[in-house]
Design a protein around this motif. Structure first.
Motif, PDB file in Angstrom:
ATOM      1  N   ARG A   1      -7.913   6.143  -2.313  1.00 22.18           N
ATOM      2  CA  ARG A   1      -7.471   4.831  -2.953  1.00 22.18           C
ATOM      3  C   ARG A   1      -8.243   4.000  -3.481  1.00 22.18           C
ATOM      4  O   ARG A   1      -8.105   3.077  -4.251  1.00 22.18           O
TER       5      ARG A   1
ATOM      6  N   TRP B   1       0.748  -1.096   0.008  1.00 19.38           N
ATOM      7  CA  TRP B   1       0.127   0.056  -0.018  1.00 19.38           C
ATOM      8  C   TRP B   1       0.924   1.283   0.039  1.00 19.38           C
ATOM      9  O   TRP B   1       1.727   1.381   0.814  1.00 19.38           O
TER      10      TRP B   1
ATOM     11  N   ASP C   1      -9.736   2.472  -8.011  1.00 18.86           N
ATOM     12  CA  ASP C   1      -9.099   0.979  -8.207  1.00 18.86           C
ATOM     13  C   ASP C   1     -10.415   0.396  -8.760  1.00 18.86           C
ATOM     14  O   ASP C   1     -10.098  -0.934  -8.944  1.00 18.86           O
TER      15      ASP C   1
ATOM     16  N   LYS D   1     -12.111  -2.992  -7.664  1.00 15.67           N
ATOM     17  CA  LYS D   1     -11.132  -4.149  -7.663  1.00 15.67           C
ATOM     18  C   LYS D   1     -11.201  -4.665  -6.427  1.00 15.67           C
ATOM     19  O   LYS D   1     -11.380  -5.790  -6.032  1.00 15.67           O
TER      20      LYS D   1
END
Ligand code: HEM
Length: 526
Positions: A437, A427, A441, A444
């Motif tokens: 974050r 990370w 993504d 996902k």
């Protein structure tokens, strides 16, 4: 050299001990024999393929005296010292801690059938109806049946949609209660979340079975009972670590667990009796609640579906105990993180103002689905503060090789989600709270454990059975608390983020905040 110095120390202790009371002498002898047996077993294993590295600890006690009051932090630290797989002894028990996505994959995917077992500890056997609940049962037909009933019946897509009204009523009740009784007053956020989650879950299980005032009284006491149970289930118990001493119940864990579980059993008996009376009178035929459905299974002729009363109570326990403390603890951590990060709180509020509006309440699940930033905030909090940082221990049904090391049959395998989810190799800015974050993504990193770097609900056959409900409850409760109220810290209070160890790691210091209404119309609260 090491062995000889150990022998000298040991003979010295032995001589001292034999001058003491005969019971102590007996215990000393017993422990010596057990430890030698364990040592012999380990050395035999080592001869075939090595056990994972790890701290040595003391004879007999192993690493027990060094665990301290925060075993989750100790396990995290040891992972940094010994790497992605290490072993330690706690008394006679072998504990293996696994802290890398690739090794977790070996366990929950490549060798899932072997590792999907559990070895319930004494507290679990006492509290969870002899270990007949879903979380404790070993992998096999009985567990599959119970899990299927929970996942396919109660938590099916249709039931989740139909039970929205139960959740809405209970969350609305909590909003009204805060509006009428707590505005401007220091309010315990975890307690509020727990009562709301308990009422919502109980309402889904047995509907109107318990009267309202009775329900509130039960809720308050229930929280104390469940919190204690989580601590008892998570605490290292000398009786588990030295089975020969179990009869002494040295820490009183078995006695305390029995008391707690009797309380819960009485609650279930009362709900079951009331539900049976209602059913006998012929009421509630059309809109079955979950308890009614379960009770009908006691009369089923089909062996694959029929259930005993004990099995029914064990499932109820999985839901009310497994679903309340976890959900409310998550909510408390999320709100604490948002209080620490006002810019994130502002973004959450702006999103709700756009999606729901300051002149409207939350009326449908479709509104909640649009709160993407809030969802990212929840995911990021579960990354940094997973409520079950080591999942529920897995226990291999046969000796097996993981990452080139032997994991002996019967070891307690802890999947160290805490370390994996804070690993700077995986990370970016691992210790920073950055919900964004999870926005970039493309979805996902969901909760289903397919990516082994993010597993707050576990993965594989043993993944959390209540996940669909947990996801909906946290989102709904959180969005409601934040949409209807603005929260501030009482003056002079400092936010802190230490966790108290138990099966569920909750905030050591409860989060206490002062609410103020946010919405423009008072009637939205009533
Ligand atoms: C934020 C809320 C929750 C979190 C973080 C959570 C997390 C977990 C985790 C980590 C496990 C162990 C997975 C493993 O050992 O690999 C688990 C198991 C389980 N959870 Fe949850 N849970 C939550 C809510 C719920 C709810 C609402 C229910 C019930 C409706 C529930 C019922 C269960 C059950 C029955 C198991 C045992 C599954 C098995 O062993 O087959 N959980 N949960």
């Amino acid at each position: 050299m090491l062995l000889s110095s150990f022998c000298v120390k040991w003979s010295f202790m032995w001589l001292n001990a034999t001058n003491l009371h005969p019971i102590l002498t007996f215990l000393f002898t017993l422990i010596t024999v057990l430890w030698l047996l364990q040592w012999f077993r380990n050395s035999t294993n080592e001869a075939s393929s090595p056990l994972p590295p790890g701290p040595t600890g003391l004879p007999f006690l192993g690493y027990l005296p060094f665990l301290g009051n925060h075993p989750h932090l100790k396990f995290h630290k040891l992972a940094q010292l010994y790497g992605p797989i290490y072993k330690l002894m706690l008394g006679t028990k072998t504990i293996v801690v696994v802290s890398s996505p690739s090794l977790v994959r070996e366990i929950v995917r490549d060798q899932d059938t072997i590792f999907a077992n559990r070895e319930p500890l004494i507290a679990a056997l006492v509290a969870l109806y002899g270990g007949t609940d879903i979380a404790s049962l070993p992998h096999g037909p009985q567990r599959r049946k119970a899990r299927k009933i929970l996942v396919r019946e109660m938590l099916s897509g249709t039931n989740m949609t139909n039970s929205f009204s139960h959740r809405r009523v209970e969350i609305k009740n909590s909003i009204r209660d805060v509006y009428q009784n707590k505005i401007g007053c220091p309010t315990n956020v975890g307690e509020l979340a727990f009562l709301t989650a308990t009422n919502a879950i109980m309402s889904m299980i047995w509907g109107e079975t318990l009267q309202e005032e009775e329900g509130v009284a039960i809720g308050v006491e229930f929280r104390a009972v469940v919190s204690e149970l989580m601590v008892l289930l998570g605490k290292p118990n000398v009786s588990d670590l030295f089975p020969a001493l179990a009869w002494l119940d040295l820490q009183g864990i078995e006695r305390r667990t029995r008391k707690v579980s009797q309380w819960i059993d009485r609650l279930f008996d009362s709900a079951i009796e009331k539900r049976m009376n209602v059913t006998e009178k012929g009421e509630n035929k059309s809109n079955k609640d979950f308890l009614q459905y379960l009770l009908e299974l006691t009369k089923s002729d089909s062996e694959s579906a029929s259930m005993t009363m004990k099995e029914i109570k064990a499932i109820l326990l999985d839901i009310v105990v497994g679903g309340t403390e976890t959900t409310s603890t998550t909510l408390e951590w999320v709100v604490a993180k948002l209080m620490q990060h006002p810019e994130a709180m502002k973004r959450v509020e702006e999103e709700m103002d756009t999606v729901i509006g300051l002149d409207k309440g939350i009326e449908s699940e479709s509104q909640l689905l649009k709160l993407q930033y809030l969802e990212a905030v929840i995911k990021e909090t579960l990354r940094l503060h997973p409520p079950l940082p080591f999942l529920v221990p897995h226990c291999p049904s046969q000796s097996s090789s993981v990452g080139g090391y032997t994991i002996p049959k019967g070891a307690q395998v802890l999947l160290n989600v805490l370390t994996i989810q804070r690993d700077p190799e995986i990370w970016e800015d691992a210790l920073e709270f950055r919900p964004e974050r999870f926005l970039s993504d493309d979805g996902k990193l969901d909760y289903w454990g397919n990516k082994f770097e993010y597993l707050p609900f576990g993965s594989g056959r043993r993944i959390c059975a209540g996940l669909p409900l947990a996801e909906k409850m946290i989102m709904f409760m959180l969005a409601s608390f934040l949409h209807y109220f603005e929260w501030r810290l009482p003056s002079g209070t400092v936010l802190e983020f230490s966790g108290k160890f138990g099966l569920v790691v909750k905030k050591t210091k409860p989060l206490v905040l002062i609410p103020k209404p946010r919405l423009s119309k008072p009637q939205l609260y009533i």
